[in-house]
Motif scaffolding. Structure first.
Motif, PDB file in Angstrom:
ATOM      1  N   ALA A  23       0.823  -1.208   0.000  1.00  0.00           N
ATOM      2  CA  ALA A  23       0.000   0.000   0.000  1.00  0.00           C
ATOM      3  C   ALA A  23       0.857   1.258   0.000  1.00  0.00           C
ATOM      4  O   ALA A  23       0.589   2.201  -0.751  1.00  0.00           O
ATOM      5  CB  ALA A  23      -0.930  -0.010   1.208  1.00  0.00           C
ATOM      6  N   ILE A  24       1.893   1.295   0.807  1.00  0.00           N
ATOM      7  CA  ILE A  24       2.787   2.460   0.845  1.00  0.00           C
ATOM      8  C   ILE A  24       3.488   2.633  -0.498  1.00  0.00           C
ATOM      9  O   ILE A  24       3.610   3.741  -1.009  1.00  0.00           O
ATOM     10  CB  ILE A  24       3.806   2.317   2.002  1.00  0.00           C
ATOM     11  CG1 ILE A  24       3.081   2.436   3.342  1.00  0.00           C
ATOM     12  CG2 ILE A  24       4.917   3.346   1.883  1.00  0.00           C
ATOM     13  CD1 ILE A  24       3.937   2.093   4.530  1.00  0.00           C
ATOM     14  N   TRP A  25       3.920   1.537  -1.096  1.00  0.00           N
ATOM     15  CA  TRP A  25       4.585   1.604  -2.398  1.00  0.00           C
ATOM     16  C   TRP A  25       3.647   2.134  -3.471  1.00  0.00           C
ATOM     17  O   TRP A  25       4.027   2.984  -4.273  1.00  0.00           O
ATOM     18  CB  TRP A  25       5.120   0.222  -2.761  1.00  0.00           C
ATOM     19  CG  TRP A  25       5.753   0.179  -4.106  1.00  0.00           C
ATOM     20  CD1 TRP A  25       6.963   0.716  -4.470  1.00  0.00           C
ATOM     21  CD2 TRP A  25       5.221  -0.402  -5.288  1.00  0.00           C
ATOM     22  NE1 TRP A  25       7.194   0.477  -5.802  1.00  0.00           N
ATOM     23  CE2 TRP A  25       6.149  -0.201  -6.329  1.00  0.00           C
ATOM     24  CE3 TRP A  25       4.036  -1.088  -5.554  1.00  0.00           C
ATOM     25  CZ2 TRP A  25       5.921  -0.665  -7.613  1.00  0.00           C
ATOM     26  CZ3 TRP A  25       3.821  -1.540  -6.836  1.00  0.00           C
ATOM     27  CH2 TRP A  25       4.752  -1.325  -7.852  1.00  0.00           C
ATOM     28  N   LEU A  26       2.399   1.649  -3.486  1.00  0.00           N
ATOM     29  CA  LEU A  26       1.442   2.107  -4.492  1.00  0.00           C
ATOM     30  C   LEU A  26       1.093   3.578  -4.308  1.00  0.00           C
ATOM     31  O   LEU A  26       0.981   4.329  -5.285  1.00  0.00           O
ATOM     32  CB  LEU A  26       0.171   1.260  -4.433  1.00  0.00           C
ATOM     33  CG  LEU A  26       0.299  -0.165  -4.976  1.00  0.00           C
ATOM     34  CD1 LEU A  26      -0.979  -0.935  -4.719  1.00  0.00           C
ATOM     35  CD2 LEU A  26       0.632  -0.152  -6.450  1.00  0.00           C
ATOM     36  N   ILE A  27       0.927   4.011  -3.067  1.00  0.00           N
ATOM     37  CA  ILE A  27       0.623   5.423  -2.803  1.00  0.00           C
ATOM     38  C   ILE A  27       1.782   6.297  -3.255  1.00  0.00           C
ATOM     39  O   ILE A  27       1.586   7.352  -3.862  1.00  0.00           O
ATOM     40  CB  ILE A  27       0.290   5.629  -1.315  1.00  0.00           C
ATOM     41  CG1 ILE A  27      -1.069   5.002  -1.009  1.00  0.00           C
ATOM     42  CG2 ILE A  27       0.294   7.101  -0.949  1.00  0.00           C
ATOM     43  CD1 ILE A  27      -1.407   4.943   0.457  1.00  0.00           C
ATOM     44  N   ALA A  28       3.004   5.873  -2.971  1.00  0.00           N
ATOM     45  CA  ALA A  28       4.164   6.662  -3.374  1.00  0.00           C
ATOM     46  C   ALA A  28       4.301   6.709  -4.900  1.00  0.00           C
ATOM     47  O   ALA A  28       4.650   7.743  -5.459  1.00  0.00           O
ATOM     48  CB  ALA A  28       5.431   6.071  -2.762  1.00  0.00           C
ATOM     49  N   LYS A  29       3.985   5.618  -5.554  1.00  0.00           N
ATOM     50  CA  LYS A  29       4.154   5.553  -7.005  1.00  0.00           C
ATOM     51  C   LYS A  29       3.059   6.318  -7.743  1.00  0.00           C
ATOM     52  O   LYS A  29       3.333   6.976  -8.745  1.00  0.00           O
ATOM     53  CB  LYS A  29       4.164   4.097  -7.455  1.00  0.00           C
ATOM     54  CG  LYS A  29       4.479   3.937  -8.917  1.00  0.00           C
ATOM     55  CD  LYS A  29       4.688   2.491  -9.285  1.00  0.00           C
ATOM     56  CE  LYS A  29       5.063   2.402 -10.747  1.00  0.00           C
ATOM     57  NZ  LYS A  29       5.291   1.036 -11.163  1.00  0.00           N
ATOM     58  N   TYR A  30       1.826   6.231  -7.260  1.00  0.00           N
ATOM     59  CA  TYR A  30       0.695   6.801  -7.982  1.00  0.00           C
ATOM     60  C   TYR A  30       0.055   7.984  -7.274  1.00  0.00           C
ATOM     61  O   TYR A  30      -1.096   8.314  -7.539  1.00  0.00           O
ATOM     62  CB  TYR A  30      -0.361   5.717  -8.222  1.00  0.00           C
ATOM     63  CG  TYR A  30       0.130   4.614  -9.112  1.00  0.00           C
ATOM     64  CD1 TYR A  30       0.336   4.833 -10.465  1.00  0.00           C
ATOM     65  CD2 TYR A  30       0.410   3.353  -8.603  1.00  0.00           C
ATOM     66  CE1 TYR A  30       0.802   3.832 -11.296  1.00  0.00           C
ATOM     67  CE2 TYR A  30       0.871   2.337  -9.427  1.00  0.00           C
ATOM     68  CZ  TYR A  30       1.061   2.578 -10.764  1.00  0.00           C
ATOM     69  OH  TYR A  30       1.523   1.588 -11.580  1.00  0.00           O
ATOM     70  N   SER A  31       0.759   8.648  -6.396  1.00  0.00           N
ATOM     71  CA  SER A  31       0.157   9.741  -5.619  1.00  0.00           C
ATOM     72  C   SER A  31      -0.280  10.904  -6.506  1.00  0.00           C
ATOM     73  O   SER A  31      -1.345  11.486  -6.302  1.00  0.00           O
ATOM     74  CB  SER A  31       1.119  10.228  -4.540  1.00  0.00           C
ATOM     75  OG  SER A  31       2.290  10.758  -5.132  1.00  0.00           O
ATOM     76  N   MET A  34      -3.437   9.809  -8.299  1.00  0.00           N
ATOM     77  CA  MET A  34      -4.563   9.737  -7.368  1.00  0.00           C
ATOM     78  C   MET A  34      -5.076  11.128  -7.029  1.00  0.00           C
ATOM     79  O   MET A  34      -6.283  11.357  -6.965  1.00  0.00           O
ATOM     80  CB  MET A  34      -4.158   9.007  -6.080  1.00  0.00           C
ATOM     81  CG  MET A  34      -4.020   7.530  -6.252  1.00  0.00           C
ATOM     82  SD  MET A  34      -3.794   6.617  -4.718  1.00  0.00           S
ATOM     83  CE  MET A  34      -2.435   7.447  -3.963  1.00  0.00           C
TER      84      MET A  34
END
Length: 57
Positions: A23-31, A34
């Motif tokens: 979840a942290i990786w996805l948020i950092a990658k697609y912030s 989003m």
């Protein structure tokens, strides 16, 4: 046998953290994406009003 059980406990403990890490990786990658999507949805629903400073002066 205690060493083997400890290793299994560590593996299970780390496996519990995998969803959080993903979840942290996805948020950092697609912030950026989003944020743009959230702004687009709020504008479409009329919950976000954008004020242009050039027009207000």
């Amino acid at each position: 046998m205690d060493i083997v059980e400890d290793k299994e406990g560590i593996i299970y403990g780390l496996a519990g953290l995998v969803p959080l890490v993903i979840a942290i990786w996805l948020i950092a990658k697609y912030s950026k994406w989003m944020f743009k999507y959230i702004v687009w949805v709020l504008r479409r629903k009329g919950l976000l009003q954008v004020v242009d400073d050039k027009d207000s002066k």
